[in-house]
Design an enzyme around this catalytic site. Structure first.
Site, mmCIF file in Angstrom:
data_model
loop_
_atom_site.group_PDB
_atom_site.id
_atom_site.type_symbol
_atom_site.label_atom_id
_atom_site.label_comp_id
_atom_site.label_asym_id
_atom_site.label_seq_id
_atom_site.Cartn_x
_atom_site.Cartn_y
_atom_site.Cartn_z
ATOM 1 N N SER A 37 0.801 -1.227 0.000
ATOM 2 C CA SER A 37 0.000 0.000 0.000
ATOM 3 C C SER A 37 0.833 1.276 0.000
ATOM 4 C CB SER A 37 -0.940 0.020 1.214
ATOM 5 O OG SER A 37 -0.203 -0.130 2.425
ATOM 6 N N ASP A 324 -3.878 7.861 8.020
ATOM 7 C CA ASP A 324 -4.808 7.011 8.751
ATOM 8 C C ASP A 324 -4.013 6.287 9.836
ATOM 9 O OD1 ASP A 324 -3.464 4.972 7.390
ATOM 10 O OD2 ASP A 324 -5.098 4.600 5.969
ATOM 11 N N HIS A 327 -0.880 4.503 7.443
ATOM 12 C CA HIS A 327 -0.137 5.078 6.322
ATOM 13 C C HIS A 327 0.219 6.547 6.539
ATOM 14 C CE1 HIS A 327 -2.741 1.823 4.700
ATOM 15 N NE2 HIS A 327 -1.601 1.474 4.124
#
Length: 349
Positions: A37, A324, A327
Site C-alpha cells: 500500500s 490514517d 499510512h
C-alpha cells in the site's frame, strides 16, 4: 610515453567497467514499482478485497481532491520518486482500465495494498501477491514490445529504476498466522530471504537497476500503538520493531552480495531510521502529531473506517506524520523521499 599510454589505457578500462556496472545511459527511462500500500496508486480498486481507499476523504490533498485508490491524503512514494526522477508527477496503477499503451512508457506500479513477501499475506487479504506482480510485469513488457518494439522494451529494462517495497503486512499481520512454524526472528529471516529471491527473479526478467526498501518501524504506526502500546501510554510496539530490524539486518548484506554477483545495480534503501526519527522527533521535521493519524480519531481508522461520514478527520493533514492509522501523509512521504533519494539515486546513474 609508454607510461602515459599505459595510464590512459587503465583509465579507459576503469571507465568502461564503471559504465558496464552503472549502465551507459545517464537518464532513467521509467519507474517500475512492486510492493504494497505504500506504493499502490490504485491497483486494489478493481480487486474483490476490503482493502480499498478509492473514496473520500482519501485523496483530499491529491490534485483535484480525487480519491484514486492511494492509501494517503495525496500522493505516495511511487509518485514522488517519479517526480524526483523527472519522469512524471504521478505514476499510474497497472490495473487502471483507462491506461493507454503510451501511458506505459514512463512506468507503472504493480503494488497492491495489503500484500507481502509471504504468499499467505496476499491470500488472506485477497490482493495481488508480489509474485503475481512479476507475472503482470511480464505482461507489461510484452505490451511494450507489441506497441513500441523490442528495442524500446530493452531500453526500459536497461535504464528504468525498479523499486521494491514490502514486508509491513507480513510482519504486522501474517506472522501471527505463521507463528506455529516460525518465531519472530526466523520469520523475519524468511521474509528477507524471500525478498532476495524476488530480486533475483526480477533481475532474471531483465531489470538492471533495482532498489529495495527496508522494513519500516511498523510497531510505531498508530494502529499498533493502540492495540499493543498500552492503554494510556500508546508507545511503539518494540517486538514488532525488532522484527523489522532483524529483517533489515539480514536483507542489507544479502543485497550487497547480490549487487556484487549480478550485473547492474542492486540497492538496499534504508527507510527505517529516517521514519523512526521522524516519529520520535516530529517537530524537527515540522510535524505536530506522530502518534495518531489525521483521519477519524487516528487510532484505528483505516480503509473503510476512514470515510467521509467520520466527523473527526483533521483539517490540516500536513501537521500529521500519519494520514490514517497505518499510512503516512503525503508530506511525510515527501520528507522521506527528499531525505533519502539524493543519497541513493546517485548510485543508479
Amino acid at each position: 610515453m609508454k607510461f602515459q599510454l599505459l595510464c590512459l589505457a587503465l583509465l579507459f578500462i576503469a571507465v568502461e567497467t564503471n559504465a558496464a556496472k552503472q549502465g551507459n545511459n545517464a537518464t532513467i527511462s521509467a519507474l517500475i514499482v512492486f510492493g504494497d500500500s505504500i506504493m499502490d496508486t490504485g491497483n486494489n480498486n478493481r480487486l474483490p478485497t476490503l482493502l480499498k481507499c478509492n473514496f473520500p476523504p482519501y485523496g483530499k490533498d491529491f490534485p483535484g481532491g480525487l480519491a484514486t485508490g492511494r492509501f494517503s491524503d495525496g500522493r505516495v512514494p511511487s509518485d514522488l520518486i517519479a517526480e524526483k526522477l523527472g519522469i512524471a508527477k504521478s505514476l499510474p496503477a497497472f490495473m487502471n482500465p483507462n491506461l493507454k499503451p503510451q501511458d506505459l512508457l514512463k512506468g507503472v506500479t504493480f503494488a497492491s495494498g495489503g500484500t507481502g513477501y509471504d504468499p499467505l499475506t496476499a491470500k488472506i487479504m485477497s490482493v495481488i501477491s508480489v509474485w503475481d506482480q512479476l507475472t503482470y510485469f511480464k505482461q507489461y513488457i510484452s505490451t511494450i514490445k507489441q506497441h513500441f518494439g523490442e528495442k524500446k522494451a530493452q531500453d526500459i529494462l536497461d535504464h528504468s529504476f525498479f523499486v521494491v517495497c514490502s514486508s509491513s503486512n507480513d510482519l504486522a499481520h501474517t506472522f501471527m498466522a505463521q507463528s506455529h512454524k516460525y518465531d519472530r526472528t526466523s520469520y523475519a529471516n524468511f521474509l528477507a530471504d524471500s525478498a532476495v529471491k524476488f530480486v533475483r527473479e526480477l533481475h532474471k526478467l531483465g531489470a538492471k537497476k533495482i532498489g529495495v526498501f527496508s522494513a519500516v518501524p511498523v510497531g510505531c504506526v498508530p494502529l499498533q500503538r493502540t492495540v499493543f502500546g498500552g492503554l494510556f501510554t500508546r508507545g511503539c510496539f518494540k517486538p514488532l520493531n525488532n522484527m523489522a530490524k532483524q529483517f533489515n539486518a539480514r536483507l542489507s548484506p544479502a543485497l550487497e552480495s547480490l549487487d556484487k554477483e549480478l550485473d547492474g545495480v542492486i540497492l538496499y534503501i534504508d527507510v527505517y531510521d529516517t521514519l523512526f526519527d521522524m516519529i520520535q522527533h516530529p517537530a524537527k521535521y515540522g510535524f505536530e502529531v506522530a502518534d495518531r493519524g489525521c483521519c477519524g480519531r487516528g487510532s484505528l481508522a483505516i480503509s473503510y473506517m476512514c470515510n467521509s461520514l467520520n466527523p473527526f478527520t483533521c483539517s490540516n493533514s500536513s501537521a500529521y506524520i500519519f494520514w490514517d492509522s497505518y499510512h503516512p501523509t503525503e508530506r511525510a512521504y515527501q520528507v522521506m523521499v527528499d531525505n533519502l533519494l539524493d543519497k541513493y539515486l546517485s548510485k543508479i546513474y
